[in-house]
Design a protein around this motif. Structure first.
Motif, short mmCIF file in Angstrom:
data_model
loop_
_atom_site.label_atom_id
_atom_site.label_comp_id
_atom_site.label_asym_id
_atom_site.label_seq_id
_atom_site.Cartn_x
_atom_site.Cartn_y
_atom_site.Cartn_z
N VAL A 51 0.82 -1.23 0.00
CA VAL A 51 0.00 0.00 0.00
C VAL A 51 0.85 1.27 0.00
CG1 VAL A 51 -1.66 1.36 1.33
CG2 VAL A 51 -2.07 -1.05 0.94
N MET A 52 1.84 1.33 0.83
CA MET A 52 2.65 2.56 0.91
C MET A 52 3.33 2.86 -0.42
SD MET A 52 3.51 4.97 2.80
CE MET A 52 4.68 5.89 3.69
N GLU A 53 3.94 1.86 -1.03
CA GLU A 53 4.64 2.07 -2.29
C GLU A 53 3.68 2.43 -3.42
OE1 GLU A 53 7.72 -0.25 -5.29
OE2 GLU A 53 7.15 -1.21 -3.41
N MET A 118 13.89 6.31 -20.34
CA MET A 118 14.52 5.37 -21.27
C MET A 118 15.76 4.73 -20.64
SD MET A 118 12.47 5.19 -23.70
CE MET A 118 13.38 4.16 -24.81
N LEU A 119 16.51 5.49 -19.86
CA LEU A 119 17.68 4.94 -19.17
C LEU A 119 17.25 3.89 -18.15
CD1 LEU A 119 20.77 5.11 -18.90
CD2 LEU A 119 20.40 6.85 -17.13
N SER A 120 16.16 4.14 -17.45
CA SER A 120 15.65 3.17 -16.49
C SER A 120 15.22 1.88 -17.19
CB SER A 120 14.46 3.74 -15.71
OG SER A 120 14.89 4.72 -14.82
N ILE A 121 14.64 2.01 -18.38
CA ILE A 121 14.28 0.82 -19.15
C ILE A 121 15.53 0.07 -19.59
CG2 ILE A 121 13.26 0.02 -21.33
CD1 ILE A 121 11.18 2.29 -21.02
N CYS A 126 14.91 -1.00 -10.96
CA CYS A 126 13.72 -1.34 -10.17
C CYS A 126 13.86 -0.71 -8.79
CB CYS A 126 13.58 -2.85 -10.03
SG CYS A 126 13.25 -3.68 -11.58
N ALA A 127 12.74 -0.45 -8.17
CA ALA A 127 12.74 0.13 -6.82
C ALA A 127 13.30 -0.91 -5.85
CB ALA A 127 11.34 0.53 -6.42
N TRP A 136 10.61 2.72 -14.57
CA TRP A 136 10.11 3.41 -15.75
C TRP A 136 8.60 3.61 -15.68
CZ3 TRP A 136 6.41 1.43 -18.90
CH2 TRP A 136 6.18 0.05 -18.85
N ILE A 137 7.92 2.78 -14.90
CA ILE A 137 6.45 2.91 -14.82
C ILE A 137 6.05 4.25 -14.19
CG2 ILE A 137 4.33 1.92 -13.86
CD1 ILE A 137 5.69 -0.86 -14.22
N PRO A 138 6.51 4.55 -12.96
CA PRO A 138 6.15 5.88 -12.44
C PRO A 138 6.84 7.02 -13.20
CG PRO A 138 7.55 4.73 -10.88
CD PRO A 138 7.20 3.74 -11.96
#
Length: 179
Positions: A51-53, A118-121, A126-127, A136-138
């Motif tokens: 929930v928090m995340e 794009m760099l995160s992809i 990942c968190a 990349w999602i958020p």
């Protein structure tokens, strides 16, 4: 130019409504998730791990997606102590200058945040949490939010140019589109 502006505004209104609806659902989901967390902890003595995340991501994403919506609704912060004393013509020119500056920065943030996403992809970032959410999602909400904001600012620039060309500083394009 006015016909193009009318079509552009109709498209932008639909896009803004879509993005605003998504942002609204994310805030609503966040509220439900927090209520679920409270019930889980208080009634079942079983706190959740997600929930928090997820709530944090929902609020952040909704904030970025809501920038263009807020601008379209004239809900952004205005410092109008000087602007309110200007004539409509001077106000239009001042708005044009500030919108050009705003468009530049919105474009800059859009491009930079797209590069970050794009760099995160590319790096598969990942968190570092239990869920391990791909970042990349958020992060994708940033270029999308700034793109919608940029399109809204361009709309204002086009409206101001039409006003200046027609030498009519009483025009209100938003009323025509909402018909």
């Amino acid at each position: 130019m006015e016909k193009f502006l009318t079509v552009y505004e109709k498209f932008l209104k639909l896009l803004t409504m879509l993005v605003g609806t998504i942002a609204g659902f994310l805030v609503m989901f966040c509220g439900f998730a927090i209520v679920w967390e409270v019930i889980s902890r208080g009634v079942f003595h079983a706190p959740t791990e997600w929930v928090m995340e997820i709530s944090t991501y929902c609020i952040v994403i909704a904030g970025f997606l809501g920038m263009g919506v807020a601008y379209a609704g004239k809900k952004h912060i205005h410092v109008d102590i000087f602007v309110s004393k200007m004539s409509p013509k001077t106000r239009t020119y001042a708005e044009l200058v500030t919108c050009i500056i705003g468009a530049f920065y919105s474009y800059l943030f859009m491009v930079q945040s797209f590069g970050m996403m794009m760099l995160s992809i590319e790096l598969n970032n990942c968190a570092p949490t239990t869920l391990g959410t791909p970042l990349w999602i958020p992060q994708s909400s940033m270029p999308v939010g700034f793109a919608v904001l940029l399109l809204q600012i361009v709309r204002t620039i086009l409206e101001d140019i039409v006003k200046i060309k027609a030498n009519d500083f009483t025009m209100d394009f938003a009323k025509e589109v909402n018909k």
